[in-house]
Design an enzyme around this catalytic site. Sequence first.
Site, PDB file in Angstrom:
ATOM      1  N   ARG A   1       0.841  -1.196   0.000  1.00 46.56           N
ATOM      2  CA  ARG A   1       0.000   0.000   0.000  1.00 46.56           C
ATOM      3  C   ARG A   1       0.878   1.249   0.000  1.00 46.56           C
ATOM      4  O   ARG A   1       2.064   1.180   0.319  1.00 46.56           O
ATOM      5  CB  ARG A   1      -0.950   0.002   1.200  1.00 46.56           C
TER       6      ARG A   1
ATOM      7  N   GLU B   1      -2.504   8.202   7.159  1.00 40.47           N
ATOM      8  CA  GLU B   1      -1.104   8.250   7.612  1.00 40.47           C
ATOM      9  C   GLU B   1      -0.143   8.572   6.470  1.00 40.47           C
ATOM     10  O   GLU B   1       0.733   7.762   6.117  1.00 40.47           O
ATOM     11  CB  GLU B   1      -0.715   6.931   8.277  1.00 40.47           C
TER      12      GLU B   1
ATOM     13  N   CYS C   1      12.244  10.281  -7.603  1.00 35.71           N
ATOM     14  CA  CYS C   1      12.121  10.045  -9.045  1.00 35.71           C
ATOM     15  C   CYS C   1      12.352  11.337  -9.840  1.00 35.71           C
ATOM     16  O   CYS C   1      12.525  12.413  -9.271  1.00 35.71           O
ATOM     17  CB  CYS C   1      10.745   9.458  -9.352  1.00 35.71           C
TER      18      CYS C   1
ATOM     19  N   CYS D   1       4.129   7.951  -5.878  1.00 30.91           N
ATOM     20  CA  CYS D   1       4.989   9.136  -5.832  1.00 30.91           C
ATOM     21  C   CYS D   1       4.102  10.343  -5.532  1.00 30.91           C
ATOM     22  O   CYS D   1       3.103  10.549  -6.225  1.00 30.91           O
ATOM     23  CB  CYS D   1       5.673   9.302  -7.193  1.00 30.91           C
TER      24      CYS D   1
ATOM     25  N   GLU E   1      -3.031  -7.863   7.799  1.00 29.01           N
ATOM     26  CA  GLU E   1      -3.271  -7.529   9.202  1.00 29.01           C
ATOM     27  C   GLU E   1      -4.194  -8.545   9.884  1.00 29.01           C
ATOM     28  O   GLU E   1      -4.885  -8.214  10.831  1.00 29.01           O
ATOM     29  CB  GLU E   1      -3.761  -6.086   9.298  1.00 29.01           C
TER      30      GLU E   1
ATOM     31  N   CYS F   1      10.322  10.354  -2.064  1.00 35.36           N
ATOM     32  CA  CYS F   1      10.446   9.778  -3.400  1.00 35.36           C
ATOM     33  C   CYS F   1      11.560  10.548  -4.117  1.00 35.36           C
ATOM     34  O   CYS F   1      11.688  11.763  -3.929  1.00 35.36           O
ATOM     35  CB  CYS F   1       9.124   9.896  -4.141  1.00 35.36           C
TER      36      CYS F   1
ATOM     37  N   CYS G   1       9.807  14.101  -9.191  1.00 28.52           N
ATOM     38  CA  CYS G   1      10.089  14.830  -7.950  1.00 28.52           C
ATOM     39  C   CYS G   1      11.284  15.764  -8.144  1.00 28.52           C
ATOM     40  O   CYS G   1      11.293  16.887  -7.618  1.00 28.52           O
ATOM     41  CB  CYS G   1      10.338  13.858  -6.796  1.00 28.52           C
TER      42      CYS G   1
ATOM     43  N   PHE H   1      -3.377 -10.803  11.814  1.00 35.19           N
ATOM     44  CA  PHE H   1      -2.979 -11.070  13.204  1.00 35.19           C
ATOM     45  C   PHE H   1      -2.986  -9.806  14.060  1.00 35.19           C
ATOM     46  O   PHE H   1      -2.486  -9.794  15.177  1.00 35.19           O
ATOM     47  CB  PHE H   1      -1.592 -11.727  13.244  1.00 35.19           C
TER      48      PHE H   1
ATOM     49  N   GLU I   1      -6.872   6.116  15.782  1.00 33.75           N
ATOM     50  CA  GLU I   1      -6.626   4.669  15.797  1.00 33.75           C
ATOM     51  C   GLU I   1      -5.847   4.305  17.047  1.00 33.75           C
ATOM     52  O   GLU I   1      -4.926   5.024  17.442  1.00 33.75           O
ATOM     53  CB  GLU I   1      -5.727   4.241  14.624  1.00 33.75           C
TER      54      GLU I   1
HETATM   55  C1  GAL Z   1      -1.906   2.179  11.128  1.00 39.77           C
HETATM   56  C2  GAL Z   1      -2.674   2.243   9.825  1.00 39.77           C
HETATM   57  C3  GAL Z   1      -3.809   1.238   9.776  1.00 39.77           C
HETATM   58  C4  GAL Z   1      -3.353  -0.101  10.269  1.00 39.77           C
HETATM   59  C5  GAL Z   1      -2.788   0.068  11.654  1.00 39.77           C
HETATM   60  C6  GAL Z   1      -2.335  -1.218  12.289  1.00 39.77           C
HETATM   61  O1  GAL Z   1      -0.625   2.655  10.975  1.00 39.77           O
HETATM   62  O2  GAL Z   1      -3.198   3.517   9.629  1.00 39.77           O
HETATM   63  O3  GAL Z   1      -4.297   1.146   8.450  1.00 39.77           O
HETATM   64  O4  GAL Z   1      -2.387  -0.600   9.401  1.00 39.77           O
HETATM   65  O5  GAL Z   1      -1.671   0.905  11.593  1.00 39.77           O
HETATM   66  O6  GAL Z   1      -1.687  -1.000  13.509  1.00 39.77           O
END
Ligand code: GAL
Length: 669
Positions: free
Chosen positions: A111, A150, A160, A115, A354, A158, A163, A356, A306
């Site tokens: 993911r 994020e 390239c 650039c 993700e 980048c 840039c 886990f 988050e």
């Molecule tokens: C963050 C991200 C999320 C997920 C999470 C897992 O950095 O924004 O998409 O990956 O970490 O901890």
Amino acid sequence: MIDDIVDGFAFGGDYNPEQWTEDVWIEDMKLMNRAGVNLVSLGIFSWAKLEPEEGRYDFTWLDRVMNLLTEYNIKADLATATAAQPNWMSVKYPQVMAVDEKGLRYTWGSRQAYCPNSLIYRRGAAAMTRMLAEHYAAHPALAMWHVNNEYACHVQRCYCDTCAAEFRVWLEKRYGDLDGVNETWGTAFWSQNYSDWAEVMPPRYTSAFRNPNQQLDYDRFMSDSILSLFIAERNILHQVTPNLKVTTNFMPLFKHLDYWKWAEEIDIISWDSYPDPHDPLSPVMNAFDHDLMRSLGAGKPFMLMEQAAGRVNWRPVNGMKHEGLMRFHSFQALSHGADAVMYFQWRQSRRGSEQFHSAMLPHAGEGSRTFSEITRLGAELKALSALAGSRIESQVGLFFDYDSWWASEMETAVTAAYPYVEEPLHWYRSLRERNVPVDMVSPKTDFSSYKVLIMPRMFVIDALPASRLESWVENGGVLLLGPMSAWLDGTGAVHPGGAPGPLRTLAGVRVEDVDPLPPGTSFSVDFGDGRPLAARNWREEIYAEGAEVLAVYADGPLNGGPAVTSHTRGRGQTRYVSFRPGPEAMDRILDPVLERAGVTGLLETPPGVYAARRIGVDGRSRLFLLREGEGRSDVRLPVEGFTDAVDGRQVGQVLSLGSWDARVLNEPD
Ligand code: GAL
């Protein structure tokens, strides 16, 4: 304040329904209601599903999710879905992919590998943002916008050709012409003179040290380039839905983006917090980050966008969160001014990178310990709704500066053993132990209302903020200047005469030389009572030029030389600390400064217990008490009459807190 998003505190998480069949969505809604979820961040990584081929958009599945959310009375923090471009784009337009400093192009399959200056990415992201904004503008579930995700988490820089071309444009705007670049970068050294714009490059892989000013400018340029991605999407959203707030989620102690500059463009600050349960320093770092985020938003409540309900899956060893730790982290966020407690993610994935990583609803399901902790927390947050919008008041400002971070950690720096963030964190930790609330400040902050300003390792400072500091000190402020301060001006050139440059007269000291020490080395300083106190990392050969000497070095090559000084100017004072103090030396430095400025802690608490205060819009204040670590501690409240803010019950004057406990109390009027 987030009362235009949800009532009370926001509670919820990243919701990725595209991983599941529709029957699971219904179950999600019911369980979200049971847990008290009122906001979900939706569609963050959904680009490929929303635009399965170039120019063909399919929002039908998202319509169904948005309608379900409405039906179940849950709001959407709707993403612009631009955090990962679809594979068809990367395959058809390979120039979309970022390039590293050695010229290697990233491949798709993960993911965020785009650039930031790619026109193809920008065009696609803008089109997606506009389509989503126009499609959902009037949808009752839509409460706010979540741009990208994020930024720069995985690809910070980048290198390239696109840039490179944009970098030249950025430089021309900043310096006018090539002469300006040559002068600022000091290209007379090592035969680096540029005679044609085409020769100017990003600081790519090369034989030895890259030019530090070129690197500093590239750091600024990349931060600006990525910021312009955010601004482009935000402008579309503001145009189509002018009443909705737009955010993008920041990261903890993140070096690569100048968050002060970013914050000016963001309607509500949000960030992602992942303290490592195995790291004893993680609570203080987390507290620091929360305060930084609040300060970036000029004191307004921010969103914890988050956190993990349990384990993450991206550390070498991913410790679990034992019972109570997730609640502790949530209350820690609230105690620093958050109005939202959100998670990655709602339902734990069965497949994908993700699978886990923990979630609010783990693989173990609704009967799990985690889900019951989540549900209990949801109920507590509801009971605390009246606190939403309340603020923190601080009398101490702590400088935190990205230019200083970048410039003092170059490959050409005088030490690699003394990371920038250690210094602000060190001062912060001591203030926190005294329950003294702190705001982070930048040279642009209006710091007139602070009584104490601490400048740890403000490596880069221009004459203008320095003169603002002079008037602030003259008017009674107490400035504490830490080591490695005021070496460079804003162009990256060393101040004539050396450190502390434009602060030399204010501090009444001159720095002649510095002595960086290998990790683990310690030395001692003497505050005049013949009792040597420990210090480490770094020391400076300084000379008083009008300042009074408060402490001297007690051993080593600087033995007998000044170590801490104080200089009075007008009604205020500047203290210069030329080394990294150990705990006792820190007390000898900090306590008199706070006393002189009339700053006291909120409450005396036993070690490991921290107090914070939020003051409501109605003027009512609530006291937060958090106990870090295992065991029990008794806290003595200053007066009688406190009540528990969750259940309204009276609490005695001595409050007993268990392991990782957190309480919120209504203060008596
Ligand atoms: C963050 C991200 C999320 C997920 C999470 C897992 O950095 O924004 O998409 O990956 O970490 O901890």
